[in-house]
Design a protein around this motif. Structure first.
Motif, PDB file in Angstrom:
ATOM      1  N   LEU A 229       0.690  -1.193   0.053  1.00 51.14           N
ATOM      2  CA  LEU A 229      -0.140   0.172  -0.132  1.00 51.14           C
ATOM      3  C   LEU A 229       0.727   1.184  -0.002  1.00 51.14           C
ATOM      4  CD1 LEU A 229      -3.064   0.067   0.400  1.00 51.14           C
ATOM      5  CD2 LEU A 229      -2.871   0.579   2.775  1.00 51.14           C
ATOM      6  N   PRO A 230       0.639   2.309  -0.887  1.00 52.93           N
ATOM      7  CA  PRO A 230       1.556   3.289  -0.885  1.00 52.93           C
ATOM      8  C   PRO A 230       1.461   4.133   0.431  1.00 52.93           C
ATOM      9  CG  PRO A 230      -0.093   3.445  -2.845  1.00 52.93           C
ATOM     10  CD  PRO A 230      -0.311   2.241  -1.987  1.00 52.93           C
ATOM     11  N   ALA A 231       0.561   4.467   0.998  1.00 54.73           N
ATOM     12  CA  ALA A 231       0.198   5.115   2.069  1.00 54.73           C
ATOM     13  C   ALA A 231      -0.201   3.968   3.169  1.00 54.73           C
ATOM     14  CB  ALA A 231      -0.495   6.353   2.180  1.00 54.73           C
ATOM     15  N   LYS A 232       0.876   3.787   4.189  1.00 57.83           N
ATOM     16  CA  LYS A 232       0.304   2.606   5.025  1.00 57.83           C
ATOM     17  C   LYS A 232      -0.605   3.367   6.366  1.00 57.83           C
ATOM     18  CE  LYS A 232       4.511   0.038   4.523  1.00 57.83           C
ATOM     19  NZ  LYS A 232       5.620   0.050   4.686  1.00 57.83           N
ATOM     20  N   VAL A 233      -1.305   2.782   6.685  1.00 56.14           N
ATOM     21  CA  VAL A 233      -2.460   3.057   7.417  1.00 56.14           C
ATOM     22  C   VAL A 233      -2.567   2.365   8.978  1.00 56.14           C
ATOM     23  CG1 VAL A 233      -4.975   3.300   8.067  1.00 56.14           C
ATOM     24  CG2 VAL A 233      -3.996   3.919   5.884  1.00 56.14           C
ATOM     25  N   ILE A 234      -2.621   3.229   9.782  1.00 56.01           N
ATOM     26  CA  ILE A 234      -2.780   2.483  11.335  1.00 56.01           C
ATOM     27  C   ILE A 234      -4.277   2.751  11.652  1.00 56.01           C
ATOM     28  CG2 ILE A 234      -2.480   2.651  13.777  1.00 56.01           C
ATOM     29  CD1 ILE A 234      -0.221   0.979  12.538  1.00 56.01           C
ATOM     30  N   ASP A 235      -5.052   1.701  12.169  1.00 54.83           N
ATOM     31  CA  ASP A 235      -6.238   1.627  12.392  1.00 54.83           C
ATOM     32  C   ASP A 235      -6.554   0.662  13.828  1.00 54.83           C
ATOM     33  OD1 ASP A 235      -9.139   1.329  12.647  1.00 54.83           O
ATOM     34  OD2 ASP A 235      -9.040  -0.368  11.208  1.00 54.83           O
ATOM     35  N   THR A 236      -6.677   1.593  14.972  1.00 51.31           N
ATOM     36  CA  THR A 236      -6.812   0.689  16.133  1.00 51.31           C
ATOM     37  C   THR A 236      -8.172   0.859  16.698  1.00 51.31           C
ATOM     38  OG1 THR A 236      -6.428   2.080  18.135  1.00 51.31           O
ATOM     39  CG2 THR A 236      -4.499   1.541  16.655  1.00 51.31           C
ATOM     40  N   GLY A 237      -8.845  -0.017  17.568  1.00 50.88           N
ATOM     41  CA  GLY A 237     -10.116  -0.003  18.065  1.00 50.88           C
ATOM     42  C   GLY A 237     -10.017  -0.701  19.509  1.00 50.88           C
ATOM     43  N   MET A 238     -10.342  -0.046  20.233  1.00 49.12           N
ATOM     44  CA  MET A 238     -10.544  -0.561  21.917  1.00 49.12           C
ATOM     45  C   MET A 238     -11.859  -0.357  22.282  1.00 49.12           C
ATOM     46  SD  MET A 238      -7.944  -0.023  24.997  1.00 49.12           S
ATOM     47  CE  MET A 238      -7.812   1.580  24.878  1.00 49.12           C
ATOM     48  N   GLY A 239     -12.408  -1.566  22.721  1.00 50.75           N
ATOM     49  CA  GLY A 239     -13.641  -1.654  23.448  1.00 50.75           C
ATOM     50  C   GLY A 239     -13.614  -0.692  24.687  1.00 50.75           C
ATOM     51  N   PHE A 240     -14.398   0.267  24.480  1.00 47.02           N
ATOM     52  CA  PHE A 240     -14.275   1.213  25.912  1.00 47.02           C
ATOM     53  C   PHE A 240     -14.972   0.681  27.087  1.00 47.02           C
ATOM     54  CE2 PHE A 240     -17.184   4.458  27.822  1.00 47.02           C
ATOM     55  CZ  PHE A 240     -16.181   5.103  28.484  1.00 47.02           C
ATOM     56  N   GLU A 241     -16.175  -0.090  27.097  1.00 48.59           N
ATOM     57  CA  GLU A 241     -16.675  -0.755  28.165  1.00 48.59           C
ATOM     58  C   GLU A 241     -15.839  -1.791  28.748  1.00 48.59           C
ATOM     59  OE1 GLU A 241     -17.849  -0.368  25.002  1.00 48.59           O
ATOM     60  OE2 GLU A 241     -19.713   0.827  25.131  1.00 48.59           O
ATOM     61  N   ARG A 242     -15.134  -2.432  27.677  1.00 52.25           N
ATOM     62  CA  ARG A 242     -14.251  -3.648  28.245  1.00 52.25           C
ATOM     63  C   ARG A 242     -12.996  -2.814  29.089  1.00 52.25           C
ATOM     64  NH1 ARG A 242     -13.795  -7.829  23.302  1.00 52.25           N
ATOM     65  NH2 ARG A 242     -15.895  -8.014  23.024  1.00 52.25           N
ATOM     66  N   LEU A 243     -12.601  -2.055  28.563  1.00 52.84           N
ATOM     67  CA  LEU A 243     -11.501  -0.992  29.302  1.00 52.84           C
ATOM     68  C   LEU A 243     -11.848  -0.616  30.667  1.00 52.84           C
ATOM     69  CD1 LEU A 243      -8.651   0.252  29.013  1.00 52.84           C
ATOM     70  CD2 LEU A 243      -9.793   2.209  28.275  1.00 52.84           C
ATOM     71  N   CYS A 244     -13.221   0.155  30.773  1.00 53.96           N
ATOM     72  CA  CYS A 244     -13.744   0.337  31.929  1.00 53.96           C
ATOM     73  C   CYS A 244     -13.634  -0.915  32.919  1.00 53.96           C
ATOM     74  CB  CYS A 244     -15.206   0.868  31.773  1.00 53.96           C
ATOM     75  SG  CYS A 244     -15.403   2.457  30.997  1.00 53.96           S
ATOM     76  N   MET A 245     -14.100  -2.040  32.484  1.00 50.79           N
ATOM     77  CA  MET A 245     -14.122  -2.965  33.489  1.00 50.79           C
ATOM     78  C   MET A 245     -12.786  -3.403  33.887  1.00 50.79           C
ATOM     79  SD  MET A 245     -15.187  -7.031  32.281  1.00 50.79           S
ATOM     80  CE  MET A 245     -14.597  -7.025  30.538  1.00 50.79           C
ATOM     81  N   ALA A 246     -11.863  -3.577  32.928  1.00 50.01           N
ATOM     82  CA  ALA A 246     -10.560  -3.901  33.434  1.00 50.01           C
ATOM     83  C   ALA A 246     -10.087  -2.618  34.600  1.00 50.01           C
ATOM     84  CB  ALA A 246      -9.495  -3.678  32.341  1.00 50.01           C
ATOM     85  N   LEU A 247     -10.215  -1.279  34.227  1.00 47.13           N
ATOM     86  CA  LEU A 247      -9.735  -0.270  35.158  1.00 47.13           C
ATOM     87  C   LEU A 247     -10.552  -0.340  36.410  1.00 47.13           C
ATOM     88  CD1 LEU A 247      -8.954   2.383  32.485  1.00 47.13           C
ATOM     89  CD2 LEU A 247      -7.490   0.755  33.643  1.00 47.13           C
ATOM     90  N   GLN A 248     -11.798  -0.632  36.482  1.00 45.92           N
ATOM     91  CA  GLN A 248     -12.704  -0.611  37.650  1.00 45.92           C
ATOM     92  C   GLN A 248     -12.732  -1.701  38.365  1.00 45.92           C
ATOM     93  OE1 GLN A 248     -16.526   1.157  36.299  1.00 45.92           O
ATOM     94  NE2 GLN A 248     -15.437   3.142  35.685  1.00 45.92           N
ATOM     95  N   GLY A 249     -11.988  -2.776  38.017  1.00 51.73           N
ATOM     96  CA  GLY A 249     -11.655  -4.080  38.659  1.00 51.73           C
ATOM     97  C   GLY A 249     -12.935  -4.677  38.903  1.00 51.73           C
ATOM     98  N   LYS A 250     -13.527  -4.808  37.679  1.00 54.96           N
ATOM     99  CA  LYS A 250     -14.794  -5.705  37.314  1.00 54.96           C
ATOM    100  C   LYS A 250     -14.414  -6.902  36.608  1.00 54.96           C
ATOM    101  CE  LYS A 250     -17.072  -2.260  39.703  1.00 54.96           C
ATOM    102  NZ  LYS A 250     -17.155  -2.374  41.142  1.00 54.96           N
ATOM    103  N   THR A 251     -15.483  -7.648  36.674  1.00 54.04           N
ATOM    104  CA  THR A 251     -15.161  -9.016  35.802  1.00 54.04           C
ATOM    105  C   THR A 251     -16.594  -8.993  34.876  1.00 54.04           C
ATOM    106  OG1 THR A 251     -16.248 -10.294  37.534  1.00 54.04           O
ATOM    107  CG2 THR A 251     -13.890 -10.297  37.304  1.00 54.04           C
ATOM    108  N   SER A 252     -17.229  -7.899  34.381  1.00 55.51           N
ATOM    109  CA  SER A 252     -18.207  -7.871  33.642  1.00 55.51           C
ATOM    110  C   SER A 252     -18.637  -6.253  33.213  1.00 55.51           C
ATOM    111  CB  SER A 252     -19.510  -8.308  34.323  1.00 55.51           C
ATOM    112  OG  SER A 252     -20.666  -7.787  33.675  1.00 55.51           O
TER     113      SER A 252
END
Ligand code: ATP
Ligand code: MG
Ligand code: MG
Ligand code: MG
Length: 483
Positions: A229-252
């Motif tokens: 590809l002539p112009a390479k692309v970075i495309d990232t996606g992180m699940g916001f609700e999952r990140l909140c679970m991880a940071l708030q010490g939850k398992t759901s």
């Protein structure tokens, strides 16, 4: 503990500090793309930039994008409520580089954000790396692996296959390997028993994927071959609700402050406490999830209706009503009363909820009331059919009865099947399909005007006359095949 709001802001401010322009979320409803009804990933709104059709205004952007995964390539609807980390609507945090930085920065910054800024224990993190695919001459993504090696021990860098670790926009166009970050949220005791590495990508509710970093470096041509590809692309996606679970010490995800206020409001309405009864919990999760989807669809311009995208939304709303009706004893419209709570939790970030509050409530209330009327009548018939079937010593109801429920009472087949399953019964789908076929013939010959719950009446408009006729119903067929 960081609140959801603080987490969303911290993502934006981190990437802003790395030279990214923060852009607003695109609408969740897509009106001008024949291939897609709803935004299902952060990259959708940048498709034309990635394809080189329009120049990028900014080479680095970041945002939080409202996504909906209920049709097409990504359909998580049947998981929602049953598991604790797939939603119909969710927010995807993302950062992009259009022909600017590439793998090194994408990986280093993802790491810096999770570990240095958010203080996630690095011991709980895993990264997957594309293992290569010989038939196409693709080699392992050693480049990505080399950057991960600076942060993670070799045992936490896992090879992943083409399905999970090679992203393609479509049959042709930009594509490339990806690296996914997974997090192990199990207790120390559990972690001591089984190494997290064996659970990555195994649908374990507490060893989950949180962030996908896609490295678009190839263009797939019409003949299937790949060119750089002539112009390479970075495309990232992180699940916001999952990140909140991880940071708030939850398992759901539902235990975070993204969902708890709504779950609490549902509990109060129906006199139940979340966490005490499995079926009621599922119903509460379904409703907490679906109310967001419906509210945001309405604000973004898609009302429930009988066809296409509108029908997808109607089905989601009806799924929520059905769960409330069956498992929470809610026989009156109630979902619309959750909107003020939703506004309390999300109105800051998405002010369209506030400005369209009255419309959202009105549309949901009317939909609920209309479906509850049909539901009550149909349930009576289904109860009788089930009792008769059991009395006859059979475990499969007649396809004709299922069809009557569908045709006259507006019960989609998947709803009937769900209720039957809960009662240890099934349905003769062959007979149902035959009835459907006859119905189609009749519909074809019928006059333009039809009335009934599932039919659009006006001439010239797309008419919904059976499951096989709408886009979303490819999904139901898929669902039926899986089962
Ligand atoms: P999964 O394997 O868990 O279904 P995915 O590989 O389909 O996720 P991607 O397309 O890579 O997901 O999307 C990027 C991120 O968005 C995922 O890493 C995940 O954190 C999040 N995500 C994906 N689907 C959902 C969903 N239905 N609900 C909530 N978050 C999701
Ligand atoms: Mg998925
Ligand atoms: Mg995945
Ligand atoms: Mg993924």
């Amino acid at each position: 503990m960081l609140t959801a709001k603080e987490i969303r802001e911290s993502f934006k401010s981190f990437f802003n500090s790395k030279g990214h322009q923060i852009v607003p979320s695109a609408p969740m409803v897509i009106k001008d793309d024949p291939t897609l009804m709803f935004t299902n990933a952060g990259m959708n709104q940048f498709k034309d930039i990635i394809l080189g059709n329009v120049p990028a205004r900014y080479k680095r952007v970041a945002d939080s994008q409202k996504c909906l995964r209920v049709s097409g390539k990504h359909n998580d609807l049947e998981e929602v409520g049953l598991d604790t980390y797939h939603h119909t609507m969710f927010e995807m945090l993302g950062n992009w580089s259009f022909g600017d930085y590439f793998k090194k920065e994408a990986i280093d910054w993802a790491w810096e954000y999770l570990v240095d800024i958010l203080k996630i224990d690095p011991d709980r993190l895993y990264a997957t790396v594309f293992e290569g695919y010989a038939p196409e001459g693709l080699e392992r993504d050693n480049e990505a692996a080399s950057y991960w090696e600076k942060h993670l021990p070799a045992s936490h860098i896992i090879n992943g296959n083409r399905k999970d670790n090679f992203w393609e926009m479509g049959d042709t166009g930009p594509c490339g390997p990806c690296s996914e970050i997974h997090i192990d949220l199990r207790s120390d005791a559990e972690r001591a028993q089984i190494d997290g590495v064996t659970l990555v990508n195994e649908s374990h509710p507490q060893v989950i994927e949180i962030w996908n970093l896609v490295f678009m470096q190839y263009n797939r041509k019409a003949d299937g071959s790949l060119e750089p590809l002539p112009a390479k692309v970075i495309d990232t996606g992180m699940g916001f609700e999952r990140l909140c679970m991880a940071l708030q010490g939850k398992t759901s995800n539902y235990d975070t402050d993204v969902f708890q206020p709504i779950i609490g409001a549902i509990g109060q309405l129906c006199g139940k406490k979340y966490g005490e009864d499995r079926q009621a919990d599922i119903a509460m999760r379904v409703i907490a999830d679906h109310v967001r989807t419906i509210a945001f669809s309405i604000t973004d311009g898609q009302l429930p209706s009988n066809a296409k995208a509108g029908y997808v939304i109607r089905r989601i709303l009806r799924r929520a009503v059905r769960y409330g009706y069956t498992f929470l004893g809610q026989h009156q419209a109630f979902i619309y009363t959750l909107i003020p709570t939703l506004i309390d939790t999300m109105g800051d970030a998405y002010p369209e909820l506030i400005s369209q509050k009255i419309l959202i409530e009105k549309v949901i209330k009317e939909e609920e009331e209309s479906f509850l009327r049909t539901l009550a009548t149909g349930m009576k018939l289904l109860d009788k059919v089930m009792a008769d079937t059991k009395e006859a010593g059979m475990d499969c109801i007649n396809g004709k009865d299922a069809f009557t429920l569908y045709d006259t009472y507006g019960f989609p087949l998947d709803l009937t099947e769900l209720i039957l399953k809960e009662n240890g019964l099934s349905v003769d789908t062959k007979e149902f399909d035959a009835q459907m076929q006859q119905q189609k013939e009749r519909a074809r010959n019928a006059a333009a005007i039809e009335t009934g719950d599932w039919v659009v009446v006006k001439e010239g408009e797309p008419r919904f006359i059976g499951y096989d006729f709408t886009e979303c119903d490819a999904e139901i067929l898929r669902y039926r095949k899986i089962k």
